[in-house]
Motif scaffolding. Structure first.
Motif, PDB file in Angstrom:
ATOM      1  N   GLU A  17       0.809  -1.218   0.000  1.00  0.00           N
ATOM      2  CA  GLU A  17       0.000   0.000   0.000  1.00  0.00           C
ATOM      3  C   GLU A  17       0.846   1.274   0.000  1.00  0.00           C
ATOM      4  OE1 GLU A  17      -3.440   1.945   2.791  1.00  0.00           O
ATOM      5  OE2 GLU A  17      -3.352  -0.243   2.663  1.00  0.00           O
ATOM      6  N   GLY A  18       2.016   1.207   0.585  1.00  0.00           N
ATOM      7  CA  GLY A  18       2.901   2.367   0.634  1.00  0.00           C
ATOM      8  C   GLY A  18       3.535   2.717  -0.706  1.00  0.00           C
ATOM      9  N   LEU A  19       3.411   1.827  -1.687  1.00  0.00           N
ATOM     10  CA  LEU A  19       4.040   2.062  -2.987  1.00  0.00           C
ATOM     11  C   LEU A  19       3.083   2.636  -4.026  1.00  0.00           C
ATOM     12  CD1 LEU A  19       6.129  -1.239  -3.408  1.00  0.00           C
ATOM     13  CD2 LEU A  19       6.766   0.884  -2.246  1.00  0.00           C
ATOM     14  N   VAL A  20       1.774   2.509  -3.815  1.00  0.00           N
ATOM     15  CA  VAL A  20       0.812   2.849  -4.871  1.00  0.00           C
ATOM     16  C   VAL A  20       0.780   4.326  -5.233  1.00  0.00           C
ATOM     17  CG1 VAL A  20      -0.650   0.836  -4.451  1.00  0.00           C
ATOM     18  CG2 VAL A  20      -1.182   2.998  -3.303  1.00  0.00           C
ATOM     19  N   SER A  21       1.199   5.174  -4.309  1.00  0.00           N
ATOM     20  CA  SER A  21       1.167   6.618  -4.586  1.00  0.00           C
ATOM     21  C   SER A  21       2.517   7.183  -5.008  1.00  0.00           C
ATOM     22  CB  SER A  21       0.662   7.366  -3.351  1.00  0.00           C
ATOM     23  OG  SER A  21      -0.671   6.986  -3.085  1.00  0.00           O
ATOM     24  N   VAL A  22       3.524   6.332  -5.056  1.00  0.00           N
ATOM     25  CA  VAL A  22       4.863   6.780  -5.452  1.00  0.00           C
ATOM     26  C   VAL A  22       4.928   6.875  -6.977  1.00  0.00           C
ATOM     27  CG1 VAL A  22       7.317   6.209  -5.447  1.00  0.00           C
ATOM     28  CG2 VAL A  22       5.911   5.689  -3.432  1.00  0.00           C
ATOM     29  N   GLN A  23       5.424   7.992  -7.469  1.00  0.00           N
ATOM     30  CA  GLN A  23       5.623   8.165  -8.905  1.00  0.00           C
ATOM     31  C   GLN A  23       7.114   8.150  -9.181  1.00  0.00           C
ATOM     32  OE1 GLN A  23       3.423  11.329 -10.818  1.00  0.00           O
ATOM     33  NE2 GLN A  23       4.931  11.466 -12.456  1.00  0.00           N
ATOM     34  N   PRO A  24       7.619   7.005  -9.651  1.00  0.00           N
ATOM     35  CA  PRO A  24       9.065   6.922  -9.878  1.00  0.00           C
ATOM     36  C   PRO A  24       9.510   7.781 -11.064  1.00  0.00           C
ATOM     37  CG  PRO A  24       7.984   4.874 -10.522  1.00  0.00           C
ATOM     38  CD  PRO A  24       6.924   5.765  -9.961  1.00  0.00           C
ATOM     39  N   ALA A  25      10.768   8.163 -11.043  1.00  0.00           N
ATOM     40  CA  ALA A  25      11.333   8.951 -12.134  1.00  0.00           C
ATOM     41  C   ALA A  25      11.144   8.217 -13.456  1.00  0.00           C
ATOM     42  CB  ALA A  25      12.822   9.184 -11.876  1.00  0.00           C
ATOM     43  N   GLY A  26      10.772   8.958 -14.474  1.00  0.00           N
ATOM     44  CA  GLY A  26      10.594   8.381 -15.799  1.00  0.00           C
ATOM     45  C   GLY A  26       9.183   7.914 -16.089  1.00  0.00           C
ATOM     46  N   PHE A  27       8.297   7.990 -15.099  1.00  0.00           N
ATOM     47  CA  PHE A  27       6.900   7.569 -15.288  1.00  0.00           C
ATOM     48  C   PHE A  27       5.988   8.779 -15.132  1.00  0.00           C
ATOM     49  CE2 PHE A  27       9.035   3.659 -14.135  1.00  0.00           C
ATOM     50  CZ  PHE A  27       8.442   2.716 -14.948  1.00  0.00           C
ATOM     51  N   ASN A  28       4.914   8.800 -15.917  1.00  0.00           N
ATOM     52  CA  ASN A  28       3.986   9.932 -15.887  1.00  0.00           C
ATOM     53  C   ASN A  28       2.959   9.852 -14.765  1.00  0.00           C
ATOM     54  OD1 ASN A  28       5.154  11.065 -18.190  1.00  0.00           O
ATOM     55  ND2 ASN A  28       3.846   9.862 -19.534  1.00  0.00           N
ATOM     56  N   ASN A  29       2.761   8.654 -14.209  1.00  0.00           N
ATOM     57  CA  ASN A  29       1.721   8.447 -13.214  1.00  0.00           C
ATOM     58  C   ASN A  29       2.216   7.498 -12.144  1.00  0.00           C
ATOM     59  OD1 ASN A  29      -0.697   9.949 -14.227  1.00  0.00           O
ATOM     60  ND2 ASN A  29      -0.258   8.741 -16.042  1.00  0.00           N
ATOM     61  N   VAL A  41      10.829  -0.759  -9.972  1.00  0.00           N
ATOM     62  CA  VAL A  41      11.642   0.459  -9.875  1.00  0.00           C
ATOM     63  C   VAL A  41      11.550   1.050  -8.468  1.00  0.00           C
ATOM     64  CG1 VAL A  41      11.849   2.853 -10.671  1.00  0.00           C
ATOM     65  CG2 VAL A  41      11.591   1.010 -12.331  1.00  0.00           C
ATOM     66  N   ILE A  42      10.343   1.140  -7.942  1.00  0.00           N
ATOM     67  CA  ILE A  42      10.144   1.727  -6.609  1.00  0.00           C
ATOM     68  C   ILE A  42      10.864   0.887  -5.554  1.00  0.00           C
ATOM     69  CG2 ILE A  42       8.451   2.274  -4.824  1.00  0.00           C
ATOM     70  CD1 ILE A  42       6.455   2.823  -7.211  1.00  0.00           C
ATOM     71  N   GLU A  43      10.691  -0.421  -5.636  1.00  0.00           N
ATOM     72  CA  GLU A  43      11.329  -1.306  -4.657  1.00  0.00           C
ATOM     73  C   GLU A  43      12.860  -1.220  -4.750  1.00  0.00           C
ATOM     74  OE1 GLU A  43       7.870  -4.738  -4.197  1.00  0.00           O
ATOM     75  OE2 GLU A  43       9.461  -5.036  -5.680  1.00  0.00           O
ATOM     76  N   THR A  44      13.378  -1.090  -5.946  1.00  0.00           N
ATOM     77  CA  THR A  44      14.832  -0.965  -6.132  1.00  0.00           C
ATOM     78  C   THR A  44      15.333   0.356  -5.560  1.00  0.00           C
ATOM     79  OG1 THR A  44      14.753  -2.343  -8.103  1.00  0.00           O
ATOM     80  CG2 THR A  44      16.688  -0.941  -7.848  1.00  0.00           C
ATOM     81  N   GLU A  45      14.583   1.426  -5.780  1.00  0.00           N
ATOM     82  CA  GLU A  45      14.975   2.753  -5.275  1.00  0.00           C
ATOM     83  C   GLU A  45      14.948   2.813  -3.754  1.00  0.00           C
ATOM     84  OE1 GLU A  45      12.311   5.454  -7.240  1.00  0.00           O
ATOM     85  OE2 GLU A  45      13.531   5.514  -9.056  1.00  0.00           O
ATOM     86  N   LYS A  46      14.084   2.008  -3.134  1.00  0.00           N
ATOM     87  CA  LYS A  46      13.960   2.031  -1.666  1.00  0.00           C
ATOM     88  C   LYS A  46      15.068   1.255  -0.971  1.00  0.00           C
ATOM     89  CE  LYS A  46       9.136   3.030  -1.140  1.00  0.00           C
ATOM     90  NZ  LYS A  46       8.761   3.796   0.034  1.00  0.00           N
ATOM     91  N   LYS A  47      15.816   0.440  -1.729  1.00  0.00           N
ATOM     92  CA  LYS A  47      16.890  -0.358  -1.113  1.00  0.00           C
ATOM     93  C   LYS A  47      18.091   0.464  -0.788  1.00  0.00           C
ATOM     94  CE  LYS A  47      15.539  -4.751  -3.064  1.00  0.00           C
ATOM     95  NZ  LYS A  47      15.906  -5.865  -3.881  1.00  0.00           N
TER      96      LYS A  47
END
Length: 154
Positions: free
Chosen positions: A25-37, A148-154
């Motif tokens: 649930e903590g990842l659904v609102s994250v907009q990673p770099a390179g993505f529009n949404n 991408v989000i999970e990789t960035e959080k490591k």
């Protein structure tokens, strides 16, 4: 062929829901770099687009709030969201309800020609097939964004 399409409808939606449920649930609102949404937007977009393609939303169906077009239509983005935005869990419940309505589509309606071609599709069954293609496309985005989000959080 039409039975295969209807089976694919259930397979596609069930797989989509399963994958969305697997996103923290903590990842659904994250907009990673390179993505529009974000993932939240993709879930609402699939719901809204399918409702539009198969059931004529917002003019011909009242199963979704009218503001979903402002939130999830093509060209919208979470940065512009105002007012009441449904949670991902609400959207998933609506995806399940929508699947039940999709399963009630009469097989004979799949061969009905559209008044005019839409996105290159000439019959209602082709539009259903396009909606499934679209859903799978966005599932790919969700899966990529999650990684991408999970990789960035490591």
């Amino acid at each position: 062929m039409s039975e295969l399409l209807l089976n694919n409808m259930e397979l596609t939606r069930s797989f989509f829901i399963k994958n969305v449920a697997a996103v923290d649930e903590g990842l659904v609102s994250v907009q990673p770099a390179g993505f529009n949404n974000n993932i939240h937007w993709h879930v609402g977009h699939v719901l809204t687009t399918t409702e539009s393609l198969l059931f004529g939303f917002p003019k011909n169906t009242s199963h979704l709030p009218a503001n979903y077009m402002e939130l999830f239509a093509r060209g919208t983005k979470p940065a512009d969201w105002k007012g009441d935005v449904p949670s991902v869990s609400i959207l998933v419940g609506q995806l399940k309800d929508q699947l039940n309505r999709m399963k009630e589509i009469p097989v004979e309606s799949l061969s009905v020609e559209l008044k005019e071609p839409f996105l290159g599709q000439k019959a209602f069954g082709e539009l259903v097939n396009f909606a499934l293609f679209h859903e799978n496309l966005h599932l790919g985005h969700i899966q990529a964004m999650k990684r991408v989000i999970e990789t960035e959080k490591k």
